[in-house]
Scaffold this motif. Structure first.
Motif, PDB file in Angstrom:
ATOM      1  N   GLU B  66      41.412  21.372 -14.682  1.00  0.00           N
ATOM      2  CA  GLU B  66      40.113  20.278 -13.890  1.00  0.00           C
ATOM      3  C   GLU B  66      40.954  19.412 -12.954  1.00  0.00           C
ATOM      4  N   ALA B  67      40.421  19.200 -12.171  1.00  0.00           N
ATOM      5  CA  ALA B  67      40.503  18.058 -11.494  1.00  0.00           C
ATOM      6  C   ALA B  67      39.003  16.738 -11.468  1.00  0.00           C
ATOM      7  N   GLU B  68      39.242  15.282 -12.253  1.00  0.00           N
ATOM      8  CA  GLU B  68      37.444  14.841 -11.825  1.00  0.00           C
ATOM      9  C   GLU B  68      37.899  13.439 -11.394  1.00  0.00           C
ATOM     10  N   PHE B  69      36.854  13.162 -10.793  1.00  0.00           N
ATOM     11  CA  PHE B  69      37.132  12.244 -10.052  1.00  0.00           C
ATOM     12  C   PHE B  69      35.174  11.120 -10.064  1.00  0.00           C
ATOM     13  N   THR B  70      35.388  10.085 -10.843  1.00  0.00           N
ATOM     14  CA  THR B  70      34.344   8.862 -10.553  1.00  0.00           C
ATOM     15  C   THR B  70      34.089   8.448  -9.252  1.00  0.00           C
ATOM     16  N   TYR B  71      32.790   8.406  -9.569  1.00  0.00           N
ATOM     17  CA  TYR B  71      32.188   7.717  -8.113  1.00  0.00           C
ATOM     18  C   TYR B  71      32.237   8.492  -6.389  1.00  0.00           C
ATOM     19  N   ARG B  72      33.420   9.635  -5.768  1.00  0.00           N
ATOM     20  CA  ARG B  72      33.567  10.631  -5.364  1.00  0.00           C
ATOM     21  C   ARG B  72      33.674  12.013  -5.639  1.00  0.00           C
ATOM     22  N   SER B  73      34.043  12.608  -4.623  1.00  0.00           N
ATOM     23  CA  SER B  73      34.292  13.822  -4.398  1.00  0.00           C
ATOM     24  C   SER B  73      35.808  13.522  -3.633  1.00  0.00           C
ATOM     25  N   ALA B  74      36.440  14.775  -4.465  1.00  0.00           N
ATOM     26  CA  ALA B  74      36.984  14.553  -3.578  1.00  0.00           C
ATOM     27  C   ALA B  74      37.816  14.546  -2.668  1.00  0.00           C
ATOM     28  N   ASN B  75      39.079  13.421  -1.503  1.00  0.00           N
ATOM     29  CA  ASN B  75      38.880  13.738  -0.824  1.00  0.00           C
ATOM     30  C   ASN B  75      39.612  15.864   0.258  1.00  0.00           C
ATOM     31  N   ASP B  76      40.122  14.872   1.853  1.00  0.00           N
ATOM     32  CA  ASP B  76      40.540  16.457   2.187  1.00  0.00           C
ATOM     33  C   ASP B  76      41.802  17.241   1.672  1.00  0.00           C
ATOM     34  N   THR B  77      42.075  15.783   2.024  1.00  0.00           N
ATOM     35  CA  THR B  77      44.093  15.503   1.119  1.00  0.00           C
ATOM     36  C   THR B  77      44.284  16.483  -0.196  1.00  0.00           C
ATOM     37  N   GLU B  78      42.787  16.161  -1.309  1.00  0.00           N
ATOM     38  CA  GLU B  78      42.975  16.342  -2.746  1.00  0.00           C
ATOM     39  C   GLU B  78      42.462  17.890  -2.608  1.00  0.00           C
ATOM     40  N   LEU B  79      41.140  17.549  -1.968  1.00  0.00           N
ATOM     41  CA  LEU B  79      40.534  19.514  -2.007  1.00  0.00           C
ATOM     42  C   LEU B  79      42.116  20.955  -1.396  1.00  0.00           C
TER      43      LEU B  79
END
Lengths: 222, 842
Positions: B66-79
Motif C-alpha cells: 500500500e502506498a499512502e498519501f495525505t491531503y492529496r492523491s498520487a501524482n502522475d509519476t507516482e501513479l
C-alpha cells in the motif's frame, strides 16, 4: 604399646544456647584400643552420647585433641570427617535412624554407595544375611519391627568392615527378647571383625559384656 | 568438582527418595505450573497473532502493498510507478465527515469515517454485508451507500432511506458486517460508510484543502521481492510524502499494541513466577527440614557436602522439570481453548499455532526461577551435621550462605534479567519493571523485619491478653514464615494496586479533568471562504463561551538539516506519519515562546519555522536547524527560528510545526476550530453549523474522550487480569506457608488446650495473627503502589496524581481477608485434633 585407635586428650565440649553456655564435656582424656569393647554408663544428661559423638568425629570438640588412627581430627572440616568415617567408623543409634525412603537392602548398601564401592547391593545382601534378614531386603523400615530395624542398622554399620563401631544405647528402644538378640549379634560381629566397640548403655547386660566400663557424671569421667 | 562416583550416589539417592511421591511438593509444582503456564499462554497468543498477521497480511492490508498519501492523491509519476510494479491497483480515499438525515421529521447528524472506493475494491477478500450480497452488486446503482449498523442506529435510518454526505444525497443499500481490511485500518472516530469515489464529486467533501488520506492498494506478482520494492519506494518517493507498507506487516497498529501489551503481560507473568519462587523456596525449606535426620544419617555414614547437595538438587531438578513441562503443556493448550473468545476481543481471526519461542522463553524462566529459589535453602544443608540426630536442628533461616552460593545466585539473577531483555527485546521495560519489582520486594522484606521487631517489643509489654500475646509471639517466631507470607501476598497486591492507581488516575484525567478543560467540539474541513461566517455564527450564540481557530495543512517532515529525517530522528512520533502544520501572523495566546523570536508582522522573507520546544529537545534540534516538509507533494524548507511550549493536555488546538504565513497561505488548506460551549447550547451550535456547512465535520470531543477511555479501560482490565495471576500465585504461596506452619500450630494448640485454653481463645489468637499479617501486607502494598503510581503518572504520563482511596482501601481489606481465610482454614484444622492424640503422635 600400639597407638590407641581413638585418643581423647583434655577434650571439652561447650554448647552455646539462648540461655548461655552449657559445658557438656569437661576436660576428658580417654584412649580406646584396637579390638576392645568399652561401655560408657552414667545418669541422664551426663554427656554420654556427646562423648560418643566426639570419639567418632560426629561432633567437634571445643578444646583438646582427638585422634582417630593417629590422625588429629579436631578442627577437621565436615567433609574430611565424613571421608574419614567412610569404611572406618560404623554407628548404631538408639532410634535406629534408618532412612525411611530406602528399603532395608538399600539402607545397608548406602555406606558402600557413598564410598563408590563395587557391587554395593551384593555386599549389602551378604550383610543382611548375616543378621538374618536377607528375606526382608525389599521391605521399608516402616514394615519392620523395632528389633528388625536395629538388625538392619547393625548390618549397615558393619557392611564396610569398620575398625570402630559406636553404639548409642542400641537396645534402648527394644523389648527384653530383642535386647538379648541385639546384644548377642553386636558382640558376635565385633569379634568377627575385631572392631573397637564403644557403646553407651543403661543396660547391665550390655555393660557387663564389655572389656571395660567407664562411668561419666556431669561431663567428667569418674 | 563432581566425581562420577559421587554423582552416581546422588542420582541413586535422589530417585529412591522420590519413590515416596511428590505430594509434599504440591505448592511448589502449582506455583511453577501457574507461572510457566501464564508466560507460555501469553507468548503463544502473541505468536498466533503474529502468525495471523503474517499469513493474512495481504488480506489485512487489502493488498500485497500500500502506498499512502495525505491531503492529496498520487501524482502522475507516482501513479505510473505504482502501476508498473503491480498487477492490479485500487484507490481508496478515507476521511471524516458528517452523515446527515433531514427529512420526514428526522434531523440527525453523526460523525462517520468515509471510505470512498473504486471499482477494484476490495483487491483481496470480500466485504461482508448483512444481506449476504456482494459489494459490487449493492453499489452498482448510483448514489448507493453502505454503512455500519451503529451509524444506521444513530441516524435512525433503514435500508432504502436517503441521507446526505456533504452536499450529496445517498441511499442506504446495505449494512456492513465486516471489511477484510478493517483490522489493518487505523483508529477511527466514527462508524464506517462506504461509497464509490465518483459519487462524491458533487458532495463538496473532496475540495482542495480537505483533510483526506489516499491509499493505493497493490496486488503484486508473488515472485517480486516486497522488501526490495519497499526500498525503491522509499528511495524514490519518501521525500514526496509517500508512505509505503506491505503485507509483511499488514496491521501495524495491532502489531505494535500486541507487542507492547504482550511484553507487559510476560513481565507480569514473570513477576508471578518470582512470587511463586517465594513459595518454591518455602516448600524446599519445609521439605529439607523434614529431611534433616536423613541428611544427618548420611553424614554419619560418610556423605560429603557435595554428595548431599547433589542428591537434593537432583531431586528438586526432577520436580522442577515436571512442573515446567506441565506448565508448558497447559500454557500451550489453553490458548486453543480460548481462541474463540480472543477473536471477540482482537478483531483478527487468530490462528493459534505451535511456536517454539514462547515455550523456550517460559522454560528458561521456569528453570532459572526454580534454581534461584531452591539454591538458598539447599545451601543450608551444609549446616546439618550428624549430631543433628541427637540435637534439635533446623535449616537456619538467618545468615547468608557460603560465598559460592551467593555468586551462583547473583549469576542466576543476572541470567534472568538478560533472558528477559533478550526475549521481549525491550531492555528498557525489563530494567524498569525489574527495578520496580526489586524495590517492592525489598520494601516488603524490610517491612516484615520491622513488623517482627515491633511485635517482639510489644509481646513483652502486653499483659492480660493471652490470645493477643500468643498471636504476636507466634508471628515473631521462625516457624510462622512472616516474611514469606508478607512477600507472597504483598507482591501480588502491590502489582494489582499499582495498576489500579495508574488506571484510576488516567481515567480521572480523561473522564473528569479533561472534559472540564476540553472543548465541546473540534471542527475540521472549514474552507477559507467559510471561516468568517463560522465566526459570526459562533459569536451569535451566548452559550459559546469561547472559540479558537487556526489554519491547518498536513505534511511530512522528510529532512532534518538536509539528512533524511528517519536517519536523524529514528522512530520519533513527530516524523512518523504526517503532522498538522499551521501558520500565524502573530503568536497566538495558546503558545508560549521559550526561545528565539517569531517572524515580524508582514514578513515575506525566507521560510521560518516555529517548533515545539519539548519535541525539539527530544529530536535534538534547535534554533538554526533546518527542516524540509513535504506538503501535498511540495517541498518546503525552513529554518527553526523559535521554540514554543505546546500543551496537548487540554485537547485544544496544538501544533508542533508552524510557519510564517507567506510559506503556506497560498497552498490549498482548510481551517479548524475548537468551540467551548455550555452543555445546553452544544446541540444548537452543532445543528446551526452542520446545516449551514454540510462539508464541515464536527467532532464531539466528549465522545472521543469516552472512546479513548473505553480503550484504555480495556487495556487496564486486561492488565488487571494479568496482575491477578500474580495474586493467585501469591495466594497459593500463602496456602503453602499456612500449611507448613500447621504442625507448629497443632503443637501450640495442644499444649495451650492442655493448660486450659478454649477453642474461642485460640481462634481469636489466629484471627489477630492472620489479620495483622494480611493488613500489613495490604498497607505496604498500597504504600508501594502509591509511590510507584505517583512516579509513573507524574513523570511518564505527565498527569496530576491523586490517591484513589477506594482502591487503596480495597487492597488493604483484600490482603487482610485473603490472609485471614487461608490462615484460618489451616488453623481450624489444627483445633480438630485432641491434645492427647497429637502429643502421643510426637
Amino acid at each position: 604399646m600400639r597407638e590407641p585407635v581413638i585418643s581423647l586428650q583434655n577434650v571439652s565440649l561447650t554448647l552455646k544456647g539462648n540461655a548461655g553456655n552449657v559445658n557438656i564435656i569437661k576436660n576428658v582424656s580417654l584412649d580406646l584400643h584396637e579390638g576392645e569393647s568399652i561401655g560408657l554408663i552414667g545418669p541422664s544428661g551426663s554427656g554420654k552420647s556427646s562423648l560418643l559423638m566426639l570419639a567418632g568425629g560426629l561432633e567437634q570438640a571445643t578444646s583438646g585433641k582427638i585422634k582417630i588412627f593417629g590422625q588429629v581430627i579436631t578442627g577437621m572440616s565436615e567433609d574430611n570427617l565424613s571421608k574419614l568415617r567412610r569404611g572406618n567408623v560404623g554407628v548404631v543409634f538408639q532410634s535406629f535412624h534408618l532412612i525411611q525412603t530406602l528399603t532395608a537392602g538399600e539402607n545397608v548398601a548406602t555406606p558402600l554407595e557413598i564410598s563408590s564401592s563395587k557391587n554395593p547391593i551384593k555386599h549389602a545382601m551378604v550383610a543382611l544375611d548375616r543378621v538374618g534378614l536377607s528375606h526382608r531386603a525389599d521391605h521399608y523400615p516402616s514394615q519392620l519391627s523395632g528389633g528388625e530395624q536395629q538388625r538392619v542398622a547393625l548390618a549397615r554399620a558393619y557392611v564396610s568392615n569398620p575398625q570402630i563401631l559406636l553404639a548409642d544405647e542400641p537396645t534402648g528402644n527394644l523389648d527384653e527378647e530383642n535386647t538379648k538378640a541385639i546384644i548377642d549379634l553386636l558382640f558376635e560381629l565385633k569379634n568377627e571383625h575385631n572392631t573397637t566397640l564403644f557403646l553407651v548403655t543403661h543396660s547391665n547386660a550390655l555393660s557387663t559384656r564389655c572389656d571395660r566400663v567407664i562411668k561419666i557424671r556431669d561431663g567428667k569421667l569418674l | 568438582m563432581i566425581r562420577t562416583g559421587n554423582f552416581r550416589f546422588s542420582i541413586l539417592m535422589a530417585i529412591r527418595e522420590l519413590r515416596s511421591g511428590i505430594s509434599g511438593f504440591r505448592i511448589f509444582l502449582t506455583c511453577l505450573v501457574l507461572g510457566v503456564g501464564t508466560i507460555t499462554a501469553v507468548g503463544t497468543i502473541k505468536s498466533g497473532i503474529e502468525y495471523t498477521i503474517g499469513e493474512k497480511g495481504s488480506e489485512l492490508l487489502g493488498g500485497n502493498a500500500e502506498a499512502e498519501f495525505t491531503y492529496r492523491s498520487a501524482n502522475d509519476t507516482e501513479l505510473h510507478w505504482l502501476k508498473s510494479i503491480s498487477q492490479d491497483m485500487s484507490e481508496i480515499l478515507e476521511f471524516r465527515s458528517m452523515a446527515i438525515i433531514e427529512s420526514d421529521g428526522k434531523n440527525e447528524r453523526a460523525l462517520t469515517q468515509i471510505k470512498a472506493i473504486d471499482d477494484r475494491y476490495p483487491l483481496i477478500g470480500e466485504v461482508q454485508l448483512e444481506s449476504g450480497r456482494s459489494l459490487r452488486e449493492v453499489l452498482i446503482k448510483p448514489k448507493s451507500a453502505i454503512m455500519e449498523r451503529d451509524l444506521a442506529s444513530r441516524l435512525s435510518i433503514s435500508l432504502g432511506d436517503t441521507f446526505s454526505l456533504g452536499l450529496a444525497d445517498f441511499i442506504l443499500r446495505d449494512i456492513i458486517i465486516a471489511s477484510p481490511d478493517d483490522a489493518g485500518a487505523n483508529f477511527g472516530l466514527g462508524p464506517r460508510t462506504i461509497v464509490k469515489t465518483k459519487e462524491l464529486k458533487s458532495s463538496g467533501l473532496l475540495a482542495p484543502g480537505t483533510l483526506f488520506t489516499a491509499k493505493y492498494r497493490l496486488q503484486i506478482d508473488p515472485s517480486k521481492n516486497l522488501e526490495a520494492l519497499g526500498s525503491i519506494a522509499k528511495m524514490k518517493f519518501e521525500e514526496t510524502g509517500m508512505r509505503w507498507r506491505d503485507s509483511r506487516n499488514g496491521a501495524p497498529g495491532i502489531s505494535e499494541i500486541v507487542t507492547r501489551l504482550s511484553a507487559f503481560f510476560i513481565m507480569v507473568g514473570l513477576a508471578g513466577l518470582v512470587v511463586g519462587g517465594v513459595g518454591i523456596g518455602s516448600a524446599v525449606k519445609s521439605y529439607l527440614n523434614q529431611k534433616i535426620s536423613t541428611i544427618a544419617v548420611l553424614r554419619s555414614l560418610g556423605a560429603t557436602n557435595s554428595q548431599i547437595f547433589m542428591t537434593y538438587f537432583i531431586q528438586l531438578a526432577i520436580i522442577s522439570l515436571i512442573g515446567i513441562c506441565l506448565g508448558l503443556l497447559i500454557g500451550a493448550i489453553t490458548p486453543h481453548l480460548f481462541a474463540p473468545l480472543l477473536n471477540i476481543v482482537i478483531p483478527l481471526p487468530i490462528k493459534i499455532v505451535f511456536s517454539f519461542k514462547p515455550i523456550l522463553e517460559a522454560a528458561v524462566y521456569g528453570a532459572l526461577i526454580s534454581t534461584l529459589f531452591t539454591l538458598w535453602p539447599l545451601s543450608k544443608c551444609e549446616n546439618i551435621q550428624a549430631v543433628a540426630l541427637f540435637r534439635a536442628m533446623s535449616l537456619q533461616s538467618d545468615g547468608l550462605p557460603r560465598f559460592k552460593y551467593l555468586v551462583w545466585s547473583f549469576g542466576l539473577l543476572v541470567s534472568l534479567l538478560a533472558a528477559s531483555a533478550l526475549f521481549n527485546q525491550n531492555p528498557q521495560l525489563t530494567c524498569w519493571f525489574s527495578l520496580g519489582f526489586a524495590v517492592a520486594t525489598l520494601t516488603l522484606f524490610l517491612s516484615a523485619r520491622l513488623l517482627i521487631y515491633f511485635i517482639k517489643k510489644l509481646t513483652r509489654v502486653i499483659k492480660g491478653h493471652p490470645s493477643t500475646r500468643w498471636a504476636l509471639a507466634a508471628m515473631s517466631g521462625t516457624q510462622e514464615g512472616t516474611s514469606n507470607s508478607l512477600l507472597a501476598i504483598g507482591l501480588g497486591l502491590a502489582v494489582l494496586a499499582t495498576i489500579a492507581q495508574i488506571d484510576g488516575n488516567l481515567r480521572t484525567s480523561i473522564n473528569n479533568d479533561l472534559p472540564e478543560v476540553a472543548p465541546s467540539y473540534f471542527v475540521i474541513d472549514i474552507q477559507k471562504s467559510q471561516i468568517e461566517e463560522v465566526r459570526q455564527i459562533l459569536n451569535s450564540y451566548k452559550g459559546v463561551t469561547s472559540f479558537d481557530e487556526a489554519p491547518m495543512l498536513r505534511g511530512i517532515i522528510t529532512k532534518i538539516n538536509n539528512s533524511l529525517a528517519s536517519e536523524v530522528a529514528g522512530d520519533h512520533w513527530v516524523i512518523r506519519g504526517d503532522r498538522g502544520i499551521t501558520y500565524f501572523e502573530e503568536l497566538p495566546e495558546r503558545f508560549t515562546l521559550t526561545e528565539g523570536q517569531i517572524w515580524p508582522k508582514n514578513y515575506t522573507g525566507k521560510t521560518q519555522i516555529s517548533f515545539g520546544a519539548e519535541q525539539a529537545e527530544e529530536l535534538g534540534i534547535g534554533i538554526g536547524d533546518s527542516l524540509t516538509v513535504n506538503i501535498m507533494g511540495r517541498k518546503i524548507t525552513g529554518e527553526i527560528t523559535s521554540l514554543r511550549n505546546v500543551d496537548f493536555s487540554t485537547a485544544g488546538i496544538g501544533f508542533v510545526l508552524a510557519m510564517n504565513p507567506t510559506a503556506l497561505e497560498t497552498a490549498p488548506h482548510s481551517f479548524i476550530t475548537t468551540i467551548y460551549a455550555r452543555a445546553e447550547s452544544e446541540d444548537a451550535v452543532f445543528n446551526a453549523l452542520s446545516r449551514k456547512f454540510p462539508n464541515i465535520t464536527l467532532i464531539k470531543v466528549r465522545n472521543v474522550i469516552e472512546r479513548v477511555g473505553e480503550l484504555l479501560g480495556s487495556i487496564a482490565t486486561a492488565s488487571s487480569y494479568g496482575a491477578f495471576t500474580t495474586l493467585v500465585t501469591g495466594f497459593l504461596v500463602l496456602l503453602g506457608s499456612a500449611s507448613a506452619g500447621q504442625n507448629a500450630r497443632s503443637y501450640d494448640a495442644s499444649i495451650l488446650k492442655t493448660l486450659g485454653a478454649t477453642r474461642k481463645n485460640l481462634i481469636i489468637s489466629y484471627i489477630i495473627r492472620f489479620s495483622l499479617l494480611g493488613a500489613t501486607a495490604g498497607f505496604v502494598a498500597i504504600f508501594f503502589a502509591i509511590c510507584g503510581a505517583w512516579s509513573i503518572t507524574t513523570f511518564v504520563l505527565e498527569l496530576p496524581f491523586k490517591i484513589i482511596w477506594s482502591t487503596a482501601i480495597m487492597v488493604v481489606m483484600g490482603g487482610l481477608l485473603v490472609n485471614l481465610l487461608a490462615g484460618l482454614y489451616f488453623a481450624t484444622q489444627s483445633l480438630k485434633v485432641t491434645p492427647a492424640k497429637f502429643l502421643r503422635s510426637q
